[in-house]
Design an enzyme around this catalytic site. Structure first.
Site, PDB file in Angstrom:
ATOM      1  N   ASP A 109       0.840  -1.186   0.000  1.00  0.00           N
ATOM      2  CA  ASP A 109       0.000   0.000   0.000  1.00  0.00           C
ATOM      3  C   ASP A 109       0.885   1.249   0.000  1.00  0.00           C
ATOM      4  OD1 ASP A 109       0.786  -0.650   2.690  1.00  0.00           O
ATOM      5  OD2 ASP A 109      -0.637   0.848   3.422  1.00  0.00           O
TER       6      ASP A 109
ATOM      7  N   GLU B 148       0.055  -0.919   5.862  1.00  0.00           N
ATOM      8  CA  GLU B 148       1.125  -0.429   6.729  1.00  0.00           C
ATOM      9  C   GLU B 148       1.065   1.071   6.912  1.00  0.00           C
ATOM     10  OE1 GLU B 148       5.201   1.102   7.763  1.00  0.00           O
ATOM     11  OE2 GLU B 148       3.911   1.535   6.038  1.00  0.00           O
TER      12      GLU B 148
END
Length: 486
Positions: free
Chosen positions: A120, A187
């Protein structure tokens, strides 16, 4: 005269001790590490990274804003790009988009290693799109650089690890030690859906790991103060995270008849107290280990200082505190980030709130930080509340003498000759914090060469990676896997 003789004798003894300590301050750098074989993945590896960058796997704090179709497409891209991995390795998903691959080793007596990352990315700040040399999600190349969000943080690591494994599979390599690959999908916001869930499952299965490698440190190409060689920073720990609200409530009223101190004044005074009373500076939370590795490589004068921290610790602290990054390495930091109060210029605010963010040095805790804040503020009118939405205790410190650090060190020396390797404290947070219950030896290093300017590109504008550097990343991970078999 007698007193002078004793003074001279003491001075001679002191100088002798300083010199002996410096002479015993030997290098910890591995030498005679041969260059590893080339990894022939060709330009197709870059094209696969380009396709990964074009997918907008952007994380938002409000999960409802997340475009999950982009994450679905990323998982499909991995299956298409790495057929050998998806034929020969076991793959599991967690909360749909977290990934865990297992490459079974031939020797079950050897503990597995875990290579990890996240795919991400953070959003591009509204209004900055035109500041990019190339559009952030176009995956365009210019001047030997590939531009795009995720080239540094952290799609390049994920893709390079998979490229390395795919190449090893094609060459017929069979590991003795099981290799696990774990990739989180969130994250950049919390890591709760991805890394935390994967780590909890490994703990439930009672899987003991030899070491974990995540992002965190980099290859600093312009060195560090006093050392002009490239320096590889391997994180052996990371700071904790907590935000604390300071709140007060007053009667309010008309601004024409203010009290001696308004609610804003009370909270502002409390914030000022915290800024004027920083947490104490310490050298025992990773800095001592770092000095042990970089000190012997320094010029004579600095080598003498680092070899005798017992005497020069106050000087070292004073010098390091002069820069923001050095100061952050020394202590738990205090950063006021949000202030909320008032609705109209002629109305006294009833409530005022300040939010202070703390990055916590190992050896302290969220609880000890909150207690110190209360002691410094020392005002019953101010409420001190730890925000529970996201807190993280400082990580345990890993051992630079452990097998994992040695193998990472060896691999860096082979792929990036002339580099000085050192442990250090990671100032930011990573997904690896969730694996502390599974493995005591967690290291944080991305084989990405960066200078000071490049570090500003992470989460910033014009994030990019050199095509040659990306090829070396793949070579690093392939070499590390081979080096970690014994």
């Amino acid at each position: 005269m007698k007193r002078l003789r004793w003074l001279l004798l003491g001075l001679v003894i002191l100088i002798s001790v300083l010199l002996v300590n410096m002479l015993r301050f030997s290098s910890k750098q591995l030498t005679d590490v041969p260059p590893p074989p080339a990894v022939s993945v060709g330009d197709s590896a870059v094209q696969r990274l380009v396709k990964a960058l074009q997918l907008r796997t952007v994380s938002f704090t409000d999960y409802a804003l997340t475009d999950t179709t982009q994450f679905e497409q990323f998982l499909g891209l991995l299956q298409q790009s790495f057929p050998q991995i998806h034929q020969q390795l076991k793959r599991e998903t967690f909360n749909r988009y977290g990934l865990l691959y297992e490459w079974k080793g031939s020797n079950s007596a050897l503990k597995p290693i875990l290579l990890m990352g996240h795919y991400d990315v953070v959003p591009v700040i509204q209004g900055t799109q035109n500041m990019w040399k190339k559009p952030p999600f176009a995956g365009l190349i210019e001047g030997g650089f590939l531009y795009g969000r995720g080239t540094l943080d952290d799609k390049s690591s994920v893709m390079a690890q998979l490229e390395a494994v795919e190449w090893l599979l094609r060459t017929g390599f069979q590991p003795e030690r099981t290799i696990l690959l774990a990739y989180g999908q969130d994250e950049e916001v919390t890591g709760f859906r991805g890394a935390q869930t994967i780590a909890a499952e490994l703990e439930r299965r009672k899987i003991a790991l030899e070491y974990v490698l995540d992002e965190g440190g980099v290859l600093k190409t312009d060195g560090i103060p006093g050392l002009n060689q490239p320096v590889a920073l391997i994180g052996i720990g990371e700071k904790g995270y907590a935000s604390i609200e300071l709140t007060t409530v007053s009667k309010g009223g008309h601004s024409s008849m203010p009290p001696k101190q308004t609610s804003i004044g009370l909270v502002a005074e409390a914030v000022s107290k915290l800024e004027k009373n920083p947490f104490p500076a310490r050298l025992d939370a990773g800095l001592d280990q770092m000095f042990t590795y970089i000190g012997p490589e320094m010029p004579l004068g600095q080598r003498l200082v680092f070899a005798n921290q017992w005497l020069f610790a106050p000087l070292i602290k004073q010098i390091m505190a002069q820069s923001n990054s050095g100061n952050a390495t020394l202590r738990t930091t205090t950063a006021p980030t949000i202030f909320q109060a008032g609705v109209k210029d002629n109305v006294l605010p009833i409530e005022a709130t300040a939010t202070i963010n703390f990055r916590i040095l190992p050896g302290e805790t969220v609880e000890s930080v909150a207690e110190r804040v209360r002691e410094i503020v020392d005002d019953e009118r101010i409420q001190v509340n730890v925000l529970k939405k996201f807190i993280s205790q400082p990580s345990p410190m890993s051992d630079p003498n452990a097998l994992g650090f040695e193998r990472i060190h060896q691999t860096i020396k082979g792929v990036f000759p002339g580099t000085v390797v050192t442990p250090y404290l990671t100032l930011g947070g990573t997904d690896s914090r969730f694996y502390a219950r599974v493995c005591p030896q967690i290291f944080r290093f991305s084989p990405t060469p960066m200078n000071d300017e490049d570090t500003q590109r992470v989460h910033g504008t014009n994030e990019r990676i050199s095509l040659n550097d990306y090829q070396n990343m793949i070579r690093f991970y392939a070499t590390l896997i081979r080096n970690s078999q014994r």
